[in-house]
Motif scaffolding. Structure first.
Motif, PDB file in Angstrom:
ATOM      1  N   VAL A 292       0.817  -1.209   0.000  1.00 11.25           N
ATOM      2  CA  VAL A 292       0.000   0.000   0.000  1.00 11.25           C
ATOM      3  C   VAL A 292       0.855   1.265   0.000  1.00 11.25           C
ATOM      4  N   ALA A 368       7.202   4.307   8.365  1.00  9.03           N
ATOM      5  CA  ALA A 368       5.895   3.704   8.659  1.00  9.03           C
ATOM      6  C   ALA A 368       5.912   2.219   8.373  1.00  9.03           C
ATOM      7  N   GLY A 369       4.844   1.566   8.779  1.00 13.70           N
ATOM      8  CA  GLY A 369       4.629   0.169   8.427  1.00 13.70           C
ATOM      9  C   GLY A 369       4.765  -0.783   9.589  1.00 13.70           C
ATOM     10  N   GLU A 370       5.444  -0.351  10.608  1.00 16.98           N
ATOM     11  CA  GLU A 370       5.693  -1.208  11.768  1.00 16.98           C
ATOM     12  C   GLU A 370       6.132  -0.270  12.883  1.00 16.98           C
ATOM     13  N   PRO A 371       6.125  -0.756  14.107  1.00 22.90           N
ATOM     14  CA  PRO A 371       6.518   0.126  15.200  1.00 22.90           C
ATOM     15  C   PRO A 371       7.939   0.646  15.033  1.00 22.90           C
ATOM     16  N   LEU A 372       8.094   1.921  15.276  1.00 24.80           N
ATOM     17  CA  LEU A 372       9.420   2.548  15.216  1.00 24.80           C
ATOM     18  C   LEU A 372       9.954   2.638  16.638  1.00 24.80           C
ATOM     19  N   ASP A 390       7.238   9.594  12.281  1.00 24.26           N
ATOM     20  CA  ASP A 390       6.594   8.293  12.272  1.00 24.26           C
ATOM     21  C   ASP A 390       5.174   8.498  11.752  1.00 24.26           C
ATOM     22  N   ASN A 391       4.633   7.531  11.065  1.00 23.57           N
ATOM     23  CA  ASN A 391       3.213   7.600  10.708  1.00 23.57           C
ATOM     24  C   ASN A 391       2.642   6.205  10.714  1.00 23.57           C
ATOM     25  N   TYR A 392       1.450   6.126  11.296  1.00 24.50           N
ATOM     26  CA  TYR A 392       0.825   4.830  11.538  1.00 24.50           C
ATOM     27  C   TYR A 392      -0.417   4.686  10.674  1.00 24.50           C
ATOM     28  N   TRP A 393      -0.466   3.625   9.881  1.00 26.63           N
ATOM     29  CA  TRP A 393      -1.652   3.358   9.064  1.00 26.63           C
ATOM     30  C   TRP A 393      -1.655   1.921   8.613  1.00 26.63           C
ATOM     31  N   THR A 395      -2.974  -1.034   5.270  1.00 24.51           N
ATOM     32  CA  THR A 395      -3.418  -1.224   3.883  1.00 24.51           C
ATOM     33  C   THR A 395      -4.847  -0.702   3.735  1.00 24.51           C
ATOM     34  N   PRO A 419       3.682   7.534  17.086  1.00 22.09           N
ATOM     35  CA  PRO A 419       3.477   7.979  15.704  1.00 22.09           C
ATOM     36  C   PRO A 419       2.745   9.318  15.645  1.00 22.09           C
ATOM     37  N   THR A 487      -8.966  -1.534  14.232  1.00 21.46           N
ATOM     38  CA  THR A 487      -7.649  -1.595  13.565  1.00 21.46           C
ATOM     39  C   THR A 487      -6.901  -2.867  13.951  1.00 21.46           C
ATOM     40  N   ARG A 504      -0.272  -5.627  17.574  1.00 19.51           N
ATOM     41  CA  ARG A 504      -1.562  -6.137  17.124  1.00 19.51           C
ATOM     42  C   ARG A 504      -2.318  -6.800  18.266  1.00 19.51           C
ATOM     43  N   LYS A 603       8.007  -7.247   7.333  1.00 20.40           N
ATOM     44  CA  LYS A 603       7.182  -7.575   8.497  1.00 20.40           C
ATOM     45  C   LYS A 603       7.711  -8.875   9.110  1.00 20.40           C
TER      46      LYS A 603
HETATM   47  P1  AMP Z   1      -0.082  -3.181   6.704  1.00 18.70           P
HETATM   48  O1  AMP Z   1      -1.530  -3.153   6.379  1.00 18.70           O
HETATM   49  O2  AMP Z   1       0.624  -4.388   6.192  1.00 18.70           O
HETATM   50  O3  AMP Z   1       0.581  -1.893   6.338  1.00 18.70           O
HETATM   51  O4  AMP Z   1       0.070  -3.322   8.265  1.00 18.70           O
HETATM   52  C1  AMP Z   1      -0.589  -2.438   9.102  1.00 18.70           C
HETATM   53  C2  AMP Z   1      -0.168  -2.706  10.506  1.00 18.70           C
HETATM   54  O5  AMP Z   1       1.222  -2.405  10.666  1.00 18.70           O
HETATM   55  C3  AMP Z   1      -0.876  -1.855  11.509  1.00 18.70           C
HETATM   56  O6  AMP Z   1      -2.135  -2.385  11.882  1.00 18.70           O
HETATM   57  C4  AMP Z   1       0.117  -1.832  12.662  1.00 18.70           C
HETATM   58  O7  AMP Z   1       0.034  -3.016  13.418  1.00 18.70           O
HETATM   59  C5  AMP Z   1       1.450  -1.818  11.935  1.00 18.70           C
HETATM   60  N1  AMP Z   1       1.937  -0.435  11.758  1.00 18.70           N
HETATM   61  C6  AMP Z   1       1.943   0.290  10.630  1.00 18.70           C
HETATM   62  N2  AMP Z   1       2.537   1.491  10.820  1.00 18.70           N
HETATM   63  C7  AMP Z   1       2.906   1.531  12.111  1.00 18.70           C
HETATM   64  C8  AMP Z   1       3.556   2.519  12.937  1.00 18.70           C
HETATM   65  N3  AMP Z   1       3.963   3.681  12.442  1.00 18.70           N
HETATM   66  N4  AMP Z   1       3.739   2.213  14.235  1.00 18.70           N
HETATM   67  C9  AMP Z   1       3.327   1.024  14.745  1.00 18.70           C
HETATM   68  N5  AMP Z   1       2.727   0.062  14.014  1.00 18.70           N
HETATM   69  C10 AMP Z   1       2.513   0.306  12.712  1.00 18.70           C
END
Ligand code: AMP
Length: 639
Positions: A292, A368-372, A390-393, A395, A419, A487, A504, A603
């Motif tokens: 994404v 982004a994408g995982e915990p920083l 940092d940015n959290y989101w 797909t 984030p 989420t 998660r 991941k």
């Molecule tokens: P995906 O849809 O593969 O991008 O994964 C989304 C998941 O990745 C989220 O529900 C979170 O668990 C984790 N995630 C994405 N961005 C962050 C972030 N900046 N900090 C912590 N976890 C994140």
């Protein structure tokens, strides 16, 4: 009018339609939103939301055509492959022609409005031409990440039922050719759906068989349609632009379905308020178009904003760890977007690599994408001397739920480990997982949810399965009004409103009645300076229910070269965890490994690690980056 973040966010929720009507002026429309009797947001049938219904637009027009007038000779796309040693730039005018050529080819192959075009492609410019050409025709693309093997690809083919598949002979990774076409041929044999045509971009990397009548070569068709004119098909704002599959808790992947107008508006808004990219500048996102982040911030976001996008095929460490920074310097990137894992990879390299290039053009690095984790954030921030955002989101949401909107309030402070705060339109609520009540006490753990309606740009539904959309995402808190989108992440909010993501909800571990996030323990373990990277999983334990086990990659493997050294280091790490988190979070063991099992998008394959520890079957491993990682982990674990 000047506004601060808090006012902006409040308005985006309480004056939703007025706010998004204004944001909608960031893009071009054939029929603008709000004309006639249609609402800006039709939220009348929760959990669904229809953004700008009745308005018409086209995503490709907004990404390409509209820039040809004001900046036709400015760069739009720069492609760099350190695998094939290619480097080439297309201006907006040249990109406009390439996209029309690809659209003419797809049209010749029978693609029209609403048809699906599946892409199984490495990082080549033709993949981006094909995405743009598909939406130009009002068709719907589905990019399947090149790392998926035949069986996973077949499942997606059967779900999306594409008319045409665009592929290449091969990709390349670290100099190793990865053939794509034979995998696709196998997938097509496995699938029950049959496609009309396969369009093959032959890079000359691997032999590829052609099936007569079905398979056609791109190059001769490109020559034939070199100067084609193909206009944009105007579609309703709610018309799907793409399907992107993502894994869920069940084996069957979910097709996240995105609209057209809402997505374009959301991206344009994010480019201004969050990423602060300006027309004519350069955006460098190191993701892959199969994910994404690649859709939103390699392809559509930068182009919709009139920026050049840098598309990179290759490893972050090849020819050396300075390669990304050399591109920042060469193309004067102002915004860079990467993932924490990539930074941790760099952390293990020579720090001098980061100092070799002039990074003065760069304003921010987004991750982004995982915990920083805090140590990684601090390390990269110190190393490049730039703010890290940092940015959290997910797909599903298509753009950030949490970040900081420096485009509206430049001085808004970031906080290590967080984030940030909710972005416009995201009405984020922390809910108690057992009672479903909102959590109002600061620093208290809850499930991160978003109140209906989701803002523009988020998933409309699960492709072909409205019931699954409602059940998967909206049924966890049935008593909530408005409905709550789950989420599946744990979070806390501090007294100042900053959120912290704890991992998660589906990865939670329970140790002797204490609920712990594996993420919290990981952060504590990586507080030890010897640790470069760590994964913590919950392993079944007859006494405590579960115990956390840490698998750690060391910056210098010699620190655990003998059993005595490993034991001493483990004791030190226990102490660090005790200090950071408390003895309750102390792992039962720290196992030292050379590499952690991850997907190619970075991941962690936690479930697979857990399965190895518990002597179970590891399940589907088609996306694993390094297949030897699990074997090594098993051996060190002693299973
Ligand atoms: P995906 O849809 O593969 O991008 O994964 C989304 C998941 O990745 C989220 O529900 C979170 O668990 C984790 N995630 C994405 N961005 C962050 C972030 N900046 N900090 C912590 N976890 C994140």
């Amino acid at each position: 009018m000047t506004m601060n973040y808090a006012e902006l966010h409040r308005r985006s929720i309480t004056e939703r339609d007025a706010f998004w009507r204004e944001q909608a002026t960031r893009i071009d429309w054939a029929t603008p939103p709000g004309d006639g009797h249609e609402a800006i947001c039709d939220a009348s049938q929760p959990p669904f939301a229809r953004w700008f219904p009745g308005a018409t637009t086209n995503l490709c027009h907004n990404a390409v055509d509209r820039h040809v007038g004001p900046r036709g000779d400015q760069p739009a796309l720069t492609y760099v492959s350190t695998e094939t040693n290619q480097e080439r730039t297309w201006t907006f005018r040249e990109l406009h022609q390439e996209v029309q050529t690809m659209a003419a080819i797809l049209q010749q192959l029978g693609v029209g409005r609403g048809d699906r075009v599946l892409l199984y492609m490495p990082m080549v410019p033709e993949a981006i031409f094909a995405m743009l050409a598909t939406v130009r025709l009002g068709a719907i693309h589905s990019v399947v990440f090149g790392g998926f093997a035949s069986a996973s690809l077949a499942t997606r083919i059967d779900d999306a039922r594409p008319k045409v598949i665009v592929t290449a002979d091969a990709g390349s990774r670290g100099g190793k050719v990865v053939a794509y076409k034979p995998l696709l041929d196998d997938a097509l044999r496995l699938a029950t759906h049959s496609v009309d045509h396969v369009l093959l971009v032959d890079r000359g990397l691997a032999p590829a068989e052609r099936q007569a009548t079905r398979d056609v070569d791109y190059l001769p068709l490109h020559e034939q349609h070199r100067q084609a004119h193909v206009g944009c098909t105007w579609v309703d704002s709610t018309h799907p632009s793409y399907i992107l599959y993502t894994s869920g808790t069940t084996g069957k992947p979910k097709g996240v379905q995105r609209d057209t107008g809402g997505y374009a508006v959301a991206l344009a808004t994010s480019m201004d308020l969050i990423y602060q990219g300006k027309p004519g500048e350069t955006f460098f996102c190191t993701s892959d178009i199969g994910w994404v982040v690649g859709h939103s911030y390699i392809v559509y976001g930068p182009l919709v904003a009139g920026m050049r996008t840098v598309v990179y095929e290759g490893l972050p460490t090849c020819p050396d760890a300075a390669v990304w920074w050399s591109l920042v310097e060469k193309y004067q990137a102002t915004v860079m977007f990467s993932a924490p894992t990539a930074i941790r990879v760099l952390k293990k390299q020579d720090p001098e690599c980061l100092k070799r290039h002039d990074l003065s053009s760069l304003k921010h690095l987004f991750l982004a994408g995982e915990p920083l984790d805090e140590p990684t954030a601090r390390w990269i921030s110190d190393a490049i001397g730039k703010p890290i955002i940092d940015n959290y989101w997910q797909t599903e949401t298509g753009w950030p739920i949490l970040s900081v909107a420096h485009g509206v309030e430049p001085g808004f402070p970031t906080r290590f480990g967080s984030p940030g705060v909710p972005m416009p339109g995201f009405d984020v609520q922390l809910l108690d997982d057992s009672t479903g009540q909102p959590i109002t006490t600061p620093d208290t753990k809850g499930v991160v949810t978003i109140s209906h309606p989701l803002p523009p740009g988020c998933l409309q539904t699960v492709w072909g399965d409205d019931a699954r959309f409602a059940k998967t995402y909206w049924s966890s808190f049935p008593q909530r009004q408005p409905m709550a989108y789950n989420t599946f992440d744990w979070g806390i909010r501090d007294a100042d409103g900053y959120y912290f993501i704890l991992g998660r909800t589906d990865d939670v571990i329970n140790v002797a009645g204490h609920r712990l996030g594996t993420r919290e323990i990981e952060e504590a373990v990586s507080g030890h300076s010897a640790v470069a990277e760590v994964a913590v999983v919950g392993v079944a334990d007859s006494l405590k229910g579960q115990v956390p086990v840490a698998f750690a990659v060391l910056r210098d493997a010699s620190r655990a070269a003998t059993p005595e050294l490993a034991q001493a280091l483990q004791a030190e790490i226990f102490k660090t965890v005790d200090q950071h988190l408390g003895a309750v979070g102390r792992p039962s063991r720290v196992v030292f490994v050379n590499v952690l099992p991850k997907t190619r998008s970075g991941k962690l394959l936690r479930r697979a690690i857990q399965a190895v520890c518990e002597g179970r079957d590891t399940g589907d491993l088609t996306t694993i980056e390094d297949p030897t990682a699990l074997a090594q982990l098993k051996e060190r674990w002693g299973g």
